[in-house]
Design a protein around this motif. Structure first.
Motif, PDB file in Angstrom:
ATOM      1  N   SER A  60       0.833  -1.138   0.119  1.00 29.77           N
ATOM      2  CA  SER A  60       0.141  -0.020  -0.197  1.00 29.77           C
ATOM      3  C   SER A  60       0.782   1.329  -0.001  1.00 29.77           C
ATOM      4  O   SER A  60       0.431   2.315  -0.453  1.00 29.77           O
ATOM      5  CB  SER A  60      -0.931  -0.209   1.226  1.00 29.77           C
ATOM      6  N   THR A  61       2.068   1.171   0.410  1.00 22.93           N
ATOM      7  CA  THR A  61       2.899   2.410   0.264  1.00 22.93           C
ATOM      8  C   THR A  61       3.615   2.700  -0.887  1.00 22.93           C
ATOM      9  O   THR A  61       3.773   3.513  -1.455  1.00 22.93           O
ATOM     10  CB  THR A  61       4.079   2.295   1.399  1.00 22.93           C
ATOM     11  N   LYS A  62       3.497   1.484  -1.706  1.00 25.97           N
ATOM     12  CA  LYS A  62       4.106   1.559  -3.102  1.00 25.97           C
ATOM     13  C   LYS A  62       3.073   1.804  -4.248  1.00 25.97           C
ATOM     14  O   LYS A  62       3.355   2.238  -5.326  1.00 25.97           O
ATOM     15  CB  LYS A  62       4.702   0.337  -3.677  1.00 25.97           C
ATOM     16  N   VAL A  63       1.598   1.655  -3.861  1.00 29.41           N
ATOM     17  CA  VAL A  63       0.606   1.705  -4.880  1.00 29.41           C
ATOM     18  C   VAL A  63      -0.272   2.673  -4.619  1.00 29.41           C
ATOM     19  O   VAL A  63      -0.702   2.945  -3.399  1.00 29.41           O
ATOM     20  CB  VAL A  63      -0.156   0.086  -5.012  1.00 29.41           C
ATOM     21  N   SER A  64      -1.020   3.139  -5.654  1.00 32.86           N
ATOM     22  CA  SER A  64      -2.060   4.360  -5.352  1.00 32.86           C
ATOM     23  C   SER A  64      -3.126   3.570  -4.620  1.00 32.86           C
ATOM     24  O   SER A  64      -3.464   2.539  -4.656  1.00 32.86           O
ATOM     25  CB  SER A  64      -2.223   5.044  -6.490  1.00 32.86           C
ATOM     26  N   ALA A  65      -3.919   4.295  -3.795  1.00 27.88           N
ATOM     27  CA  ALA A  65      -5.106   3.957  -2.832  1.00 27.88           C
ATOM     28  C   ALA A  65      -6.202   3.669  -3.805  1.00 27.88           C
ATOM     29  O   ALA A  65      -6.855   2.854  -3.488  1.00 27.88           O
ATOM     30  CB  ALA A  65      -5.569   5.185  -1.885  1.00 27.88           C
ATOM     31  N   GLN A  66      -6.398   4.115  -4.930  1.00 23.96           N
ATOM     32  CA  GLN A  66      -7.333   3.924  -5.809  1.00 23.96           C
ATOM     33  C   GLN A  66      -7.278   2.475  -6.357  1.00 23.96           C
ATOM     34  O   GLN A  66      -8.246   1.720  -6.518  1.00 23.96           O
ATOM     35  CB  GLN A  66      -7.457   4.766  -6.989  1.00 23.96           C
ATOM     36  N   LEU A  67      -6.064   2.260  -6.614  1.00 25.77           N
ATOM     37  CA  LEU A  67      -5.765   0.562  -7.029  1.00 25.77           C
ATOM     38  C   LEU A  67      -5.892  -0.309  -5.981  1.00 25.77           C
ATOM     39  O   LEU A  67      -6.667  -1.530  -6.188  1.00 25.77           O
ATOM     40  CB  LEU A  67      -4.286   0.701  -7.503  1.00 25.77           C
TER      41      LEU A  67
END
Length: 85
Positions: A60-67
């Motif tokens: 979750s720190t590497k990927v966007s919240a929408q994804l």
């Protein structure tokens, strides 16, 4: 035997495995289910949960919240579909 197995798996899905354990152990149509296997399963659940939370935090720190939200929604829908099968 299939119907009995399906009913017991529904009990495991709905209730906690700890509460369903006496029924699973007493059911003679389920070979290989004993107190030791129930203990192993109930010990593995929290370990896997903690590991998945760690991995989710890193991802979750590497990927966007929408994804991430899209993945959670897809996972929820697939779980509901599998529940109704």
């Amino acid at each position: 035997m299939s119907q009995v197995f399906d009913q017991n798996m529904a009990v495991v899905n709905v209730c906690s495995l700890t509460f369903a354990a006496p029924v699973l152990v007493a059911d003679k149509s389920l070979p290989g289910i004993d107190i030791t296997s129930i203990g192993v399963i109930t010990s593995i659940f929290p370990i896997c949960y903690g590991f998945s939370k760690f991995i989710s935090g890193v991802v979750s720190t590497k990927v966007s919240a929408q994804l991430m939200l899209g993945g959670i929604i897809r996972e929820s829908l697939s779980s509901l579909c599998l529940f109704w099968l």
